[in-house]
Design a protein around this motif. Structure first.
Motif, PDB file in Angstrom:
ATOM      1  N   ARG A   2       0.837  -1.209   0.000  1.00  0.00           N
ATOM      2  CA  ARG A   2       0.000   0.000   0.000  1.00  0.00           C
ATOM      3  C   ARG A   2       0.872   1.260   0.000  1.00  0.00           C
ATOM      4  N   MET A   3       1.909   1.279   0.832  1.00  0.00           N
ATOM      5  CA  MET A   3       2.794   2.435   0.905  1.00  0.00           C
ATOM      6  C   MET A   3       3.597   2.573  -0.391  1.00  0.00           C
ATOM      7  N   ALA A   4       4.104   1.463  -0.901  1.00  0.00           N
ATOM      8  CA  ALA A   4       4.871   1.506  -2.148  1.00  0.00           C
ATOM      9  C   ALA A   4       4.013   2.053  -3.281  1.00  0.00           C
ATOM     10  N   SER A   5       2.772   1.628  -3.338  1.00  0.00           N
ATOM     11  CA  SER A   5       1.852   2.113  -4.369  1.00  0.00           C
ATOM     12  C   SER A   5       1.607   3.614  -4.223  1.00  0.00           C
ATOM     13  N   LEU A   6       1.387   4.064  -3.000  1.00  0.00           N
ATOM     14  CA  LEU A   6       1.193   5.497  -2.750  1.00  0.00           C
ATOM     15  C   LEU A   6       2.412   6.294  -3.212  1.00  0.00           C
ATOM     16  N   LEU A   7       3.595   5.832  -2.843  1.00  0.00           N
ATOM     17  CA  LEU A   7       4.822   6.538  -3.194  1.00  0.00           C
ATOM     18  C   LEU A   7       5.048   6.550  -4.705  1.00  0.00           C
ATOM     19  N   MET A   8       4.735   5.458  -5.359  1.00  0.00           N
ATOM     20  CA  MET A   8       4.870   5.416  -6.812  1.00  0.00           C
ATOM     21  C   MET A   8       3.881   6.351  -7.491  1.00  0.00           C
ATOM     22  N   GLN A   9       2.660   6.401  -6.989  1.00  0.00           N
ATOM     23  CA  GLN A   9       1.662   7.317  -7.545  1.00  0.00           C
ATOM     24  C   GLN A   9       2.092   8.767  -7.368  1.00  0.00           C
ATOM     25  N   ALA A  10       2.847   9.027  -6.312  1.00  0.00           N
ATOM     26  CA  ALA A  10       3.331  10.386  -6.045  1.00  0.00           C
ATOM     27  C   ALA A  10       4.591  10.708  -6.854  1.00  0.00           C
ATOM     28  N   GLY A  11       5.093   9.718  -7.600  1.00  0.00           N
ATOM     29  CA  GLY A  11       6.226   9.970  -8.478  1.00  0.00           C
ATOM     30  C   GLY A  11       7.572   9.498  -7.970  1.00  0.00           C
ATOM     31  N   ALA A  12       7.599   8.589  -7.024  1.00  0.00           N
ATOM     32  CA  ALA A  12       8.875   8.080  -6.503  1.00  0.00           C
ATOM     33  C   ALA A  12       9.691   7.463  -7.633  1.00  0.00           C
ATOM     34  N   ASN A  13      10.984   7.711  -7.589  1.00  0.00           N
ATOM     35  CA  ASN A  13      11.896   7.209  -8.599  1.00  0.00           C
ATOM     36  C   ASN A  13      12.350   5.802  -8.219  1.00  0.00           C
ATOM     37  N   THR A  14      12.043   4.829  -9.054  1.00  0.00           N
ATOM     38  CA  THR A  14      12.394   3.434  -8.771  1.00  0.00           C
ATOM     39  C   THR A  14      13.827   3.104  -9.173  1.00  0.00           C
ATOM     40  N   ALA A  15      14.503   4.010  -9.858  1.00  0.00           N
ATOM     41  CA  ALA A  15      15.854   3.743 -10.368  1.00  0.00           C
ATOM     42  C   ALA A  15      16.971   4.240  -9.458  1.00  0.00           C
ATOM     43  N   LEU A  16      16.642   4.925  -8.376  1.00  0.00           N
ATOM     44  CA  LEU A  16      17.688   5.438  -7.484  1.00  0.00           C
ATOM     45  C   LEU A  16      18.436   4.291  -6.822  1.00  0.00           C
ATOM     46  N   ILE A  17      19.706   4.531  -6.516  1.00  0.00           N
ATOM     47  CA  ILE A  17      20.571   3.495  -5.954  1.00  0.00           C
ATOM     48  C   ILE A  17      21.032   3.909  -4.564  1.00  0.00           C
ATOM     49  N   ASN A  18      20.972   2.969  -3.619  1.00  0.00           N
ATOM     50  CA  ASN A  18      21.429   3.237  -2.247  1.00  0.00           C
ATOM     51  C   ASN A  18      22.918   2.909  -2.106  1.00  0.00           C
ATOM     52  N   LYS A  19      23.458   3.065  -0.916  1.00  0.00           N
ATOM     53  CA  LYS A  19      24.891   2.810  -0.678  1.00  0.00           C
ATOM     54  C   LYS A  19      25.284   1.362  -0.905  1.00  0.00           C
ATOM     55  N   ALA A  20      24.349   0.458  -0.805  1.00  0.00           N
ATOM     56  CA  ALA A  20      24.628  -0.963  -1.036  1.00  0.00           C
ATOM     57  C   ALA A  20      24.541  -1.328  -2.517  1.00  0.00           C
ATOM     58  N   GLY A  21      24.228  -0.335  -3.356  1.00  0.00           N
ATOM     59  CA  GLY A  21      24.115  -0.574  -4.792  1.00  0.00           C
ATOM     60  C   GLY A  21      22.787  -1.155  -5.218  1.00  0.00           C
ATOM     61  N   GLU A  22      21.780  -1.009  -4.377  1.00  0.00           N
ATOM     62  CA  GLU A  22      20.457  -1.578  -4.648  1.00  0.00           C
ATOM     63  C   GLU A  22      19.481  -0.510  -5.117  1.00  0.00           C
ATOM     64  N   THR A  23      18.541  -0.930  -5.937  1.00  0.00           N
ATOM     65  CA  THR A  23      17.392  -0.109  -6.296  1.00  0.00           C
ATOM     66  C   THR A  23      16.179  -0.674  -5.565  1.00  0.00           C
ATOM     67  N   ALA A  24      15.067   0.002  -5.670  1.00  0.00           N
ATOM     68  CA  ALA A  24      13.846  -0.523  -5.041  1.00  0.00           C
ATOM     69  C   ALA A  24      13.488  -1.894  -5.627  1.00  0.00           C
ATOM     70  N   LEU A  25      13.719  -2.070  -6.932  1.00  0.00           N
ATOM     71  CA  LEU A  25      13.405  -3.357  -7.558  1.00  0.00           C
ATOM     72  C   LEU A  25      14.332  -4.467  -7.065  1.00  0.00           C
ATOM     73  N   THR A  26      15.623  -4.189  -6.939  1.00  0.00           N
ATOM     74  CA  THR A  26      16.523  -5.238  -6.453  1.00  0.00           C
ATOM     75  C   THR A  26      16.219  -5.578  -4.995  1.00  0.00           C
ATOM     76  N   ILE A  27      15.763  -4.594  -4.242  1.00  0.00           N
ATOM     77  CA  ILE A  27      15.342  -4.861  -2.860  1.00  0.00           C
ATOM     78  C   ILE A  27      14.099  -5.753  -2.867  1.00  0.00           C
ATOM     79  N   ALA A  28      13.145  -5.431  -3.733  1.00  0.00           N
ATOM     80  CA  ALA A  28      11.924  -6.244  -3.831  1.00  0.00           C
ATOM     81  C   ALA A  28      12.264  -7.681  -4.194  1.00  0.00           C
TER      82      ALA A  28
END
Length: 100
Positions: free
Chosen positions: A47-73
């Motif tokens: 539910r939260m992920a959907s809300l954030l995506m509807q608000a325009g969250a960028n799914t391609a950003l990379i964290n310090k571990a080299g992960e994106t939201a998709l690789t985390i999923a």
């Protein structure tokens, strides 16, 4: 007041909606360079992920571990959220193809 209602990082949907409505930066990062979308994904909060995506969250950003939201999923086996990301990507490709 319940602590969940006070902090968006606790996963409170109502708090996230309020923060977004008042101009919160959708892709702000924490000390690990995780975005709210990455945190929601790791918790399996569809539910939260959907809300954030509807608000325009960028799914391609990379964290310090080299992960994106998709690789985390994928890494945490959050299949429903991975499907959301895939559907969004397909929708964007479809809209782009229609413009050409």
């Amino acid at each position: 007041m319940n602590k969940k209602k006070q902090k968006s990082k606790s996963g409170s949907y109502a708090a996230a909606k309020l923060l977004l409505a008042n101009g919160a930066k959708i892709d702000a990062k924490n000390a690990l360079d995780n975005t709210a979308l990455m945190e929601a994904t790791s918790r399996g909060d569809v539910r939260m992920a959907s809300l954030l995506m509807q608000a325009g969250a960028n799914t391609a950003l990379i964290n310090k571990a080299g992960e994106t939201a998709l690789t985390i999923a994928n890494g945490f086996e959050k299949t429903a959220i991975a499907v959301l990301f895939t559907e969004k990507a397909q929708s964007i490709k479809y809209r782009y193809a229609k413009l050409r």
